[in-house]
Every structure is written in C-alpha cells, then in structure tokens.
Motif scaffolding. Structure first.
Motif, PDB file in Angstrom:
ATOM      1  N   LEU A 150       0.803  -1.225   0.000  1.00 25.65           N
ATOM      2  CA  LEU A 150       0.000   0.000   0.000  1.00 25.65           C
ATOM      3  C   LEU A 150       0.838   1.278   0.000  1.00 25.65           C
ATOM      4  N   ALA A 151       2.165   1.124   0.188  1.00 24.81           N
ATOM      5  CA  ALA A 151       3.031   2.296   0.046  1.00 24.81           C
ATOM      6  C   ALA A 151       2.912   2.842  -1.377  1.00 24.81           C
ATOM      7  N   ASN A 152       2.592   1.965  -2.339  1.00 22.81           N
ATOM      8  CA  ASN A 152       2.424   2.435  -3.729  1.00 22.81           C
ATOM      9  C   ASN A 152       1.297   3.457  -3.823  1.00 22.81           C
ATOM     10  N   GLY A 153       0.195   3.172  -3.173  1.00 26.80           N
ATOM     11  CA  GLY A 153      -0.942   4.090  -3.204  1.00 26.80           C
ATOM     12  C   GLY A 153      -0.644   5.359  -2.422  1.00 26.80           C
ATOM     13  N   ARG A 154       0.002   5.193  -1.270  1.00 25.62           N
ATOM     14  CA  ARG A 154       0.308   6.385  -0.454  1.00 25.62           C
ATOM     15  C   ARG A 154       1.298   7.280  -1.194  1.00 25.62           C
ATOM     16  N   ASP A 155       2.288   6.671  -1.839  1.00 25.14           N
ATOM     17  CA  ASP A 155       3.262   7.463  -2.604  1.00 25.14           C
ATOM     18  C   ASP A 155       2.594   8.155  -3.796  1.00 25.14           C
ATOM     19  N   PHE A 156       1.658   7.444  -4.419  1.00 25.17           N
ATOM     20  CA  PHE A 156       0.913   8.004  -5.555  1.00 25.17           C
ATOM     21  C   PHE A 156       0.192   9.282  -5.134  1.00 25.17           C
ATOM     22  N   LEU A 157      -0.365   9.266  -3.927  1.00 22.74           N
ATOM     23  CA  LEU A 157      -1.163  10.415  -3.458  1.00 22.74           C
ATOM     24  C   LEU A 157      -0.321  11.510  -2.816  1.00 22.74           C
ATOM     25  N   TYR A 158       0.930  11.177  -2.483  1.00 19.03           N
ATOM     26  CA  TYR A 158       1.740  12.095  -1.690  1.00 19.03           C
ATOM     27  C   TYR A 158       1.850  13.488  -2.314  1.00 19.03           C
ATOM     28  N   GLU A 159       1.974  13.534  -3.636  1.00 22.77           N
ATOM     29  CA  GLU A 159       2.152  14.866  -4.258  1.00 22.77           C
ATOM     30  C   GLU A 159       0.953  15.779  -3.982  1.00 22.77           C
ATOM     31  N   PHE A 160      -0.206  15.183  -3.713  1.00 25.63           N
ATOM     32  CA  PHE A 160      -1.388  16.019  -3.434  1.00 25.63           C
ATOM     33  C   PHE A 160      -1.386  16.496  -1.974  1.00 25.63           C
ATOM     34  N   ALA A 161      -0.696  15.755  -1.118  1.00 26.35           N
ATOM     35  CA  ALA A 161      -0.522  16.238   0.261  1.00 26.35           C
ATOM     36  C   ALA A 161       0.390  17.453   0.253  1.00 26.35           C
ATOM     37  N   VAL A 162       1.311  17.489  -0.692  1.00 27.54           N
ATOM     38  CA  VAL A 162       2.220  18.633  -0.814  1.00 27.54           C
ATOM     39  C   VAL A 162       1.487  19.805  -1.470  1.00 27.54           C
ATOM     40  N   LYS A 163       0.760  19.501  -2.549  1.00 27.35           N
ATOM     41  CA  LYS A 163       0.072  20.565  -3.291  1.00 27.35           C
ATOM     42  C   LYS A 163      -1.077  21.188  -2.489  1.00 27.35           C
ATOM     43  N   TYR A 164      -1.739  20.332  -1.696  1.00 32.33           N
ATOM     44  CA  TYR A 164      -2.883  20.817  -0.892  1.00 32.33           C
ATOM     45  C   TYR A 164      -2.549  20.573   0.575  1.00 32.33           C
ATOM     46  N   PRO A 165      -1.687  21.411   1.164  1.00 34.31           N
ATOM     47  CA  PRO A 165      -1.186  21.115   2.517  1.00 34.31           C
ATOM     48  C   PRO A 165      -2.264  21.112   3.588  1.00 34.31           C
ATOM     49  N   TRP A 166      -3.455  21.582   3.254  1.00 32.21           N
ATOM     50  CA  TRP A 166      -4.541  21.624   4.238  1.00 32.21           C
ATOM     51  C   TRP A 166      -5.280  20.293   4.340  1.00 32.21           C
TER      52      TRP A 166
END
Ligand code: HEM
Length: 358
Positions: A150-166
C-alpha cells in the motif's frame, strides 16, 4: 475504460520525487517502523501549526471530542466542495495518466484498498482505529503484513498532500478510494471531509485488525461484526474485488478476480457463481475458474458462496448491478467514516466525475 498498452514513461511518472524524511527524524518522533518500510512522512502544514484558523478548528475539535467522546470531523477553515473537487480532479487525472500501471489495472484497485485498509482497523467495541487519524504511515501499522504494497498508493497520493497542505492524510486516502470507484465506472460515493492527522502513538492501532483471506464464512461474518456491518453489507463491500489484483509479493495470493479489473462492475458476483477449483501451485490456497484457469478467488471470497446467509446477496447482486451499486455506495461510505463523529447536519459531498465535468 479498458486496459491500454504499457508506456514505461508513465510508469516512471507514477513514482513521486517527494523528499524523504530521515530515519533520525522518525526516531525523534518515536514513530519509526522496525521493518524500515520506505514510507513518506506526510507532514501537512495544518499539523505544523502554520494555520491559525485551523488550530482554532483543532481546539474546537478536541473540545467537542471531550464532550462527545469521539473523533469529531474538523474541516479546514473555508474549504468547500469546490476545493475537494479540485483534489478529486487531480487524483483522477493522475490515475488516467497511469492506466498501464500493474499490467493495465491502473491505480483503481490500489486506491480502493488503501481507503479500505485505512478504515478497516476500526473496532466498535474499543472505539479505536479507522481512517480519522491517518496513522498507516506509522509503526506498527505500516509494518502490518496486511498493508504490504500500500506504500504504492500512499506514494501516488503524496504529491497532493504537498500541493494541498490543508488536506489530512485520512481525507486524502479515503478521497482517493472515492475517486477510484467513481472513475472506474462505479457508483457515486457520498464523502465527508474532516479527518485530522495525529502523530501520537496512542492513536495508532495495533496490527492484526485487517482480515485473513485464508478463513471461512463464519470468520468473515465475525470479522465485519467488529466494524458494525451485517451480512448484506459484507457481500456488497466484497464486490470491490472486481477491481485490481492480488500480488504474491504482497499477500501470497496471485492474479485478478476477472478480466475487467479496471472497471467497477458486478462482475465479481457473476463470476463467483461460476465453477471454481483449488489452484495447484506452491502459493497460498486460492481458487481458479474452471473455464479459463486465469482468474482467482480467495478462500474468503468463495465463503460467500458457501454460506446461505451470504449467497442470497451474491445472487441478488449478480442479477442486478444497480442494486449492487446502491448497496456498495452506502456500505463503502459508512466504512470510510467509521469512528468519526460529524456535527449534526453535516452533509456529504457528491463529486462530479471527470466525464460529468466535460
Ligand atoms: C474478508 C475481507 C477481505 C479480505 C480477506 C481481503 C483480502 C485481500 C487480499 C489478500 C488482497 C490482495 C492484496 C495484494 O496481494 O496486493 C486484496 C486486494 C484487494 N482488496 Fe480485499 N479483502 C477483503 C475485503 C475487501 C474490501 C471490504 C474491499 C473494499 C471495499 C477490498 C478491496 C480490495 C481491492 C480493490 C483489492 C485490489 C488491490 C490492488 O489491486 O492492488 N477488499 N484483498
């Protein structure tokens, strides 16, 4: 939507170049996994106290949690459906750019499984676990064998945690599941934001809260009872196995449940009612279809056929995809919100698919 030819460049694009936090930083936080799994630390500014209005929200949330004895949803100040639809659209676009991932499965199955595993740790008896705190990156949860891959899915989404820090981890991971279901042709999933990141050890569930696929129907019934689900909801939820695949390196099981593993349909139930035999191989006990020997079922999937209290719903859903969609939508929305208290009148968001916005 169909599987497309592999474009290696797109596969590479799936890997985020986000910075990794050092092991020392993890140790300092007392949260490092012994397995040393390469996970990114999602550190959102709403948790690093850069946003005063959100801090006020968090204080209110804590206060209300004290009163209600639950994890109260707290939406970052000023964020509306429009903001979350923007995140939705970005996730959908990235899924579309990576349709060839995992032999044409794309990220649909991966993201639905991530949303479910972040929620499925819930225990209604102890009121622990669930998606609220977004704890899957922390030890011991990150090292739970059930979460392999599941790290694959979390890594896939990570850029959106950066782009949308809220946006919190729990919101991002569950929203990813909603996008995956809707964009693969499935039903609308009502979804509510407001999960809040935790970095506290007390909020991380112990391992062993996710189900064991080698078990029988009684186990499945009992397992889902802990989450508060009945027989009909259990069968509906397991219909998600129309998407994605099993991977020997993750679970010891191998292969997809059917040929349309990037489309959300009732095909899982139609196939389940066909004929299956135990696969002869040196991996975990699993079933393969008599017709093509190409598709698989887990023992817990076959269990839905073996118990009359499940079988009646398998037959209903195999005959009526609309009914399956309606029931899945309700059960999946409930699953993603387990353990979360919403202020009265909090209406769920219904996201438009990319197609509906064109
Ligand atoms: C008795 C309950 C369940 C068991 C034992 C079970 C077991 C498994 C296993 C062993 C895998 C293979 C993982 C891998 O090798 O990568 C898997 C994949 C998957 N599961 Fe389940 N599951 C259960 C319930 C659910 C539920 C409730 C959902 C969603 C609502 C779900 C969605 C998925 C999806 C979409 C995949 C494909 C993942 C991918 O393509 O990477 N499962 N499941």
């Amino acid at each position: 939507m169909s599987a497309i030819a592999i474009k290696p460049s797109l596969l590479r694009a799936a890997k985020t170049s986000a910075p990794r936090f050092s092991r020392a930083a993890w140790l300092a936080a007392g949260l490092v996994g012994t397995a040393g799994t390469a996970t990114y630390l999602y550190s959102n500014s709403n948790n690093s106290n850069s946003n005063n209005s959100n801090n006020a929200g968090k204080k209110l949330s804590t206060l209300m949690a004290g009163v209600l004895g639950a994890n109260v949803a707290t939406v970052p100040q000023g964020k509306t459906l429009k903001d979350y639809q923007e995140v939705y659209n970005d996730i959908a676009a990235k899924i579309e750019e990576n349709l060839d991932y995992d032999g044409g499965a794309g990220f649909y199955g991966q993201l639905v499984r991530l949303a479910w595993h972040s929620s499925g740790t819930y225990d209604k008896n102890t009121k622990t676990g669930g998606s609220y705190y977004g704890t899957m990156i922390f030890y011991p949860e990150a090292s739970d064998g059930a979460n392999n891959g599941l790290a694959n899915g979390r890594d896939f989404l990570y850029e959106f945690a950066v782009k949308y820090p809220w946006i919190s981890r729990g919101d991002l991971w569950t929203l990813g599941g909603v996008v995956a279901v809707q964009e693969s042709g499935g039903p609308k999933i009502p979804w509510r934001p407001g999960r809040v990141d935790s970095y506290e050890k007390k909020d991380i569930p112990e391992n062993g809260n996710l189900p064991d696929a080698s078990q029988d129907g009684k186990y499945v019934r009992n397992y889902f009872k802990r989450l508060g689900f009945g027989d009909r909801e259990i069968v509906a939820l397991l219909g998600a196995h129309c998407l994605g695949k099993c991977h020997p390196e993750n679970s010891g099981y191998d292969g997809p449940w059917g040929p349309s593993f990037n489309m959300f349909t009732n095909d899982f139930f139609v196939r389940l009612l066909g004929s299956w035999h135990v696969r002869q191989w040196d991996g975990e006990k699993q079933y393969e279809d008599d017709e093509t020997n190409s598709f698989m079922m887990l023992p817990t999937d076959i269990a839905l056929k073996e118990e009359s209290y499940f079988l009646k719903y398998v037959k209903l859903y195999a005959a009526d995809q609309d009914l399956f969609f309606a029931d899945f939508s309700k059960a999946f929305a409930t699953l993603l919100e387990l353990g979360i208290e919403y202020p009265r009148g909090t209406k769920p968001f219904l996201f438009k698919t990319v197609e509906e916005q064109e």
